[in-house]
Scaffold this motif. Structure first.
Motif, short mmCIF file in Angstrom:
data_model
loop_
_atom_site.label_atom_id
_atom_site.label_comp_id
_atom_site.label_asym_id
_atom_site.label_seq_id
_atom_site.Cartn_x
_atom_site.Cartn_y
_atom_site.Cartn_z
N GLY A 24 136.26 -95.60 -42.28
CA GLY A 24 136.35 -96.41 -41.07
C GLY A 24 137.08 -95.72 -39.94
N ILE A 25 138.11 -94.93 -40.29
CA ILE A 25 138.90 -94.32 -39.22
C ILE A 25 138.33 -92.98 -38.76
CG2 ILE A 25 141.08 -95.41 -39.85
CD1 ILE A 25 141.88 -92.84 -41.23
N ALA A 26 137.32 -92.48 -39.46
CA ALA A 26 136.73 -91.21 -39.01
C ALA A 26 136.10 -91.43 -37.64
CB ALA A 26 135.68 -90.74 -40.01
N PRO A 27 136.55 -90.71 -36.62
CA PRO A 27 136.03 -90.96 -35.28
C PRO A 27 134.56 -90.58 -35.16
CG PRO A 27 137.57 -89.12 -35.29
CD PRO A 27 137.52 -89.64 -36.67
N ALA A 28 133.83 -91.36 -34.37
CA ALA A 28 132.41 -91.05 -34.19
C ALA A 28 132.27 -89.80 -33.35
CB ALA A 28 131.72 -92.22 -33.51
N ALA A 29 131.47 -88.89 -33.80
CA ALA A 29 131.23 -87.67 -33.03
C ALA A 29 130.00 -86.99 -33.58
CB ALA A 29 132.43 -86.73 -33.17
N ASN A 30 129.41 -86.15 -32.76
CA ASN A 30 128.30 -85.37 -33.30
C ASN A 30 128.85 -84.38 -34.29
OD1 ASN A 30 126.35 -86.53 -31.71
ND2 ASN A 30 126.92 -85.24 -29.98
N ALA A 31 128.19 -84.23 -35.40
CA ALA A 31 128.62 -83.20 -36.33
C ALA A 31 127.81 -81.95 -36.02
CB ALA A 31 128.44 -83.68 -37.73
N MET A 32 127.44 -81.15 -37.02
CA MET A 32 126.92 -79.90 -36.54
C MET A 32 125.70 -79.29 -37.21
SD MET A 32 128.78 -76.80 -38.00
CE MET A 32 127.26 -76.21 -37.37
N HIS A 33 124.74 -79.00 -36.39
CA HIS A 33 123.63 -78.09 -36.68
C HIS A 33 123.39 -77.43 -35.34
CE1 HIS A 33 122.80 -79.77 -40.55
NE2 HIS A 33 122.60 -80.97 -40.08
N ILE A 34 122.51 -76.42 -35.32
CA ILE A 34 122.20 -75.84 -34.01
C ILE A 34 121.35 -76.85 -33.24
CG2 ILE A 34 121.09 -73.94 -32.79
CD1 ILE A 34 121.73 -72.18 -35.18
N MET A 35 121.76 -77.15 -32.02
CA MET A 35 121.12 -78.24 -31.28
C MET A 35 119.79 -77.82 -30.67
SD MET A 35 124.58 -79.49 -29.50
CE MET A 35 125.12 -77.80 -29.34
N GLU A 36 119.02 -78.83 -30.33
CA GLU A 36 117.71 -78.63 -29.71
C GLU A 36 117.85 -77.79 -28.44
OE1 GLU A 36 114.55 -78.93 -30.83
OE2 GLU A 36 114.38 -81.10 -30.72
#
Lengths: 250, 108
Positions: A24-36
């Motif tokens: 629940g406390i893990a902040p929302a954020a993009n995690a990681m792969h190489i982006m489009e």
């Protein structure tokens, strides 16, 4: 009548609260792969061409596993689901940013690295299309790092550890942890190779490693630990299936 | 399950929770933002290769004509987690049930 729960049930409730709070406390954020769009077209094609044979190999490998022993199907589904779960959890790391694990080590140890190429690309497609995470143009590069390079390293290390008669749990931990970490080293290499015109390849590699691989170190350790838990559970409850896979000696 | 395996499982679970929580608790106090490492990766591309122009955007963002709202994104990530957890623990539950019923020789 007392409404107090028995001690064992209290423990279960407390543990479930602990897990809920952690996620629940893990902040929302993009995690990681190489982006489009973050790789030039030529490199998108290059990594796609390299990844393709492994995916085809994986497809045949899965077919063979299923043909030889249909009993292992639930385990295959579980290995795929494990990648699904693990790669959706974004965990805060010591570097002050978030990333997610790959979960591909487990599948590689159970079914061999080729099968994971197929399982991995399903997850990558899901994320690229529905989550705007990773990308369709970069799917070859992401597939190579997450579903090919990492699993092959995990599998190779596990086989080496087996030959050297390492403790099985330690061996699983090392294989899955290093495999996960290697995935992000490959991502760093892919990004540094594509983007180094201002600073040179060596410096680009170091800065990319600092962003991608350093964040991943504690997460890779978590993946190693979770893989041990899942394998111990499977060895206990799905002993026959694990024997037919050759993971436990019959 | 043997006692030592049970102990190993508990140690692993507790260690996982600590590894995830400690950096967050410590970092939050010291002003860490915990953004995604791909955001940091995007910044790095600008620095290492300033002439590079991103040539396409995610298909979903093209379709909805903008960036995916954070709340919807977290919903979709939860859907992914839910699908995975559902499959994983459905089968694990069946395996446990099978063992309890003493039917381990049967196919699931």
């Amino acid at each position: 009548m007392s409404t107090r729960l028995p001690k064992k049930q209290m423990w279960i409730v407390a543990a479930s609260f602990a897990v809920a709070i952690c996620f629940g406390i893990a902040p929302a954020a993009n995690a990681m792969h190489i982006m489009e769009g973050y790789l030039p077209i030529s490199l998108c094609v290059f990594w796609g061409v390299i990844a393709l044979p492994f995916v085809i190999w994986g497809f045949f490998s899965i077919r063979k596993i299923v043909d030889n022993n249909r009993r292992t199907m639930p385990l295959l589904a579980m290995a795929g689901a494990f990648i699904f779960v693990i790669s959706s959890l974004k965990i805060p790391s010591v570097t002050g940013s978030c990333s997610h694990m790959t979960g591909t080590g487990l599948g590689a140890l159970l079914f061999g690295p080729a099968a994971v190429a197929v399982l991995g690309i399903i997850v990558l497609l899901f994320q690229a299309i529905l989550l705007a995470h990773g990308g369709l143009t970069t799917i070859g590069a992401n597939c190579f790092s997450m579903a090919i390079a990492g699993p092959f390293v995990s599998y190779g290390l596990y086989q080496l550890g087996k030959k050297l008669h390492w403790n099985k749990k330690v061996n699983i931990f090392i294989a899955c942890t290093i495999g996960d970490l290697f995935t992000y080293c490959v991502t760093s290499f892919q990004m540094a190779w594509a983007h180094h015109s201002n600073v040179g390849f060596a410096k680009a590699m170091v800065t990319n490693m600092a962003v991608y691989a350093a964040t991943q170190v504690p997460l890779a350790i978590i993946e190693g630990l979770i893989s041990i838990v899942i394998i111990l559970a499977l060895e206990n409850y799905a002993t026959d299936e694990m024997k037919s896979l050759g993971f436990i000696e019959a | 399950m043997s006692k030592s395996n049970k102990r190993t499982i508990w140690i692993c679970i507790i260690a996982c929770i600590l590894i995830a929580v400690i950096p967050f608790a410590y970092g939050s106090k010291h002003g860490a933002t915990f953004g995604g490492s791909d955001d940091a990766g995007g910044e790095l591309v600008k620095k290492n290769d300033s002439s590079y122009k991103v040539w396409t955007e995610p298909i979903l963002e093209k379709a909805i004509g903008g960036e995916l709202p954070g709340e919807v994104e977290s919903l979709l990530f939860c859907v992914q987690t839910g699908i995975g957890v559902g499959i994983l623990f459905f089968f694990l539950g069946r395996f446990v049930e099978r063992k309890k019923l003493g039917k381990e020789d049967q196919e699931l």
